[in-house]
Design a protein around this motif. Sequence first.
Motif, short mmCIF file in Angstrom:
data_model
loop_
_atom_site.label_atom_id
_atom_site.label_comp_id
_atom_site.label_asym_id
_atom_site.label_seq_id
_atom_site.Cartn_x
_atom_site.Cartn_y
_atom_site.Cartn_z
N ALA A 1 35.62 0.21 -12.15
CA ALA A 1 34.35 -0.25 -11.60
C ALA A 1 33.19 0.68 -11.96
O ALA A 1 32.08 0.23 -12.18
N LEU B 1 29.87 -3.99 -4.44
CA LEU B 1 30.40 -5.35 -4.47
C LEU B 1 31.55 -5.45 -5.47
O LEU B 1 32.58 -6.08 -5.21
N ASP B 2 31.37 -4.78 -6.60
CA ASP B 2 32.42 -4.75 -7.63
C ASP B 2 33.69 -4.11 -7.04
O ASP B 2 34.80 -4.63 -7.20
N VAL C 1 34.54 -3.88 -3.88
CA VAL C 1 35.10 -4.80 -2.87
C VAL C 1 35.96 -5.87 -3.56
O VAL C 1 37.10 -6.13 -3.17
N PHE C 2 35.43 -6.48 -4.62
CA PHE C 2 36.18 -7.52 -5.33
C PHE C 2 37.48 -6.97 -5.91
O PHE C 2 38.53 -7.61 -5.85
N ARG C 3 37.40 -5.76 -6.47
CA ARG C 3 38.59 -5.19 -7.10
C ARG C 3 39.66 -4.84 -6.04
O ARG C 3 40.85 -5.03 -6.25
N GLU D 1 40.02 -6.30 -3.14
CA GLU D 1 40.57 -7.57 -2.63
C GLU D 1 41.67 -8.07 -3.55
O GLU D 1 42.71 -8.53 -3.11
N LYS D 2 41.39 -7.97 -4.86
CA LYS D 2 42.35 -8.48 -5.84
C LYS D 2 43.59 -7.58 -5.91
O LYS D 2 44.72 -8.06 -5.89
N ILE E 1 38.02 -8.67 2.42
CA ILE E 1 37.09 -7.67 2.95
C ILE E 1 35.81 -8.38 3.37
O ILE E 1 34.99 -8.73 2.52
N PRO E 2 35.63 -8.61 4.66
CA PRO E 2 34.41 -9.31 5.11
C PRO E 2 33.16 -8.48 4.80
O PRO E 2 33.23 -7.24 4.74
N GLN E 3 32.06 -9.18 4.62
CA GLN E 3 30.82 -8.49 4.32
C GLN E 3 30.46 -7.51 5.44
O GLN E 3 30.60 -7.85 6.62
N ASP F 1 27.70 -1.75 -7.50
CA ASP F 1 29.07 -1.26 -7.70
C ASP F 1 29.92 -1.47 -6.45
O ASP F 1 31.13 -1.66 -6.55
#
Lengths: 128, 176
Positions: free
Chosen positions: A18, A44-45, A47-49, A51-52, A58-60, A42
């Motif tokens: 990230a 948000l990036d 968080v997405f990584r 989660e995956k 991961i709630p906002q 970054d």
Amino acid sequence: MPSKEEIFAKVQAALVDALGVDEEEVTPEATLVGDLGAESIDFLDIVFRLEKTFDIKIPQGDLVPQDILTNAQYVKDGKLTPEGLTALRQRIPFVNLDKFAENPVVQDFPNVMTVGDICRYVEMKLGV
Amino acid sequence: MRWFWIDRFLEFECGRRAKAIKNISLAEEHLQDHFPGYPVMPASLIVEGVAQTGGLLVAQCSDFREKVVLAKISSARFYAEATPGDSLVYTAVIEALQKDGASVRATVHRNEELLAELQLMFAHLNGDFADKMLFKPKTLLFWLRALGTFQVGRLPDGSPLQEPEWMRQAEITTPD
């Protein structure tokens, strides 16, 4: 259930991808913004990584409690009020806020979160 | 010259995936300088085309109401040069979508050949930009029509993607 070491290794890999940093830089003590140069997008990036990688949701505001830091009820003269600090501690118990609490200037908050904090967050989510 | 770096959508599966074509022509002005006597499509403009493909796909998720901008090129790997006469197909897939933005994985193909792989982050502009406008609704609608978005667009249930009513209204009520 992954071990703490496995969680760290996966968090480290996610941050290397990230943030475009070297693996050696991603130590548990490294701060995301100050040491690793993370910018707002970054997060948000990351968080997405996460989660995956860990198959979690991961709630906002869960990892970056922007709503508390921008809430007029909790911020006075650019600093978090005692109530704001309490709300922050409740929201992100995985972050050690003791040093920040000495002079809780909102602007300084991005420099607080470390790689270790991210690991503790994941551990909390996974119940490790 | 307009800043259009895709020619047409081939597929547009709302919330999931979009495919767009970019035909590279020697008439494109930038190819005269990049490079003199050796025209090569700049990788940066391929990234822009991929970002337009993915950005519109992400924007559709909010009925084109969110202001979607390319916020980060997480990775971009190019394996070959693209030159005049090539038809490039950009495929963008939404990997994750949240209130603040989206993550998109994309590929660039020339026929069967993989030319590039990308990972892009898009942000929804809000906060200080909440009242700013990136495009006039009628300009955006014109662009979406020109790209054939509503010819190929499909909603998750398979029904055709319709032109957003709010944009049609804005088109009628906004003077030129």
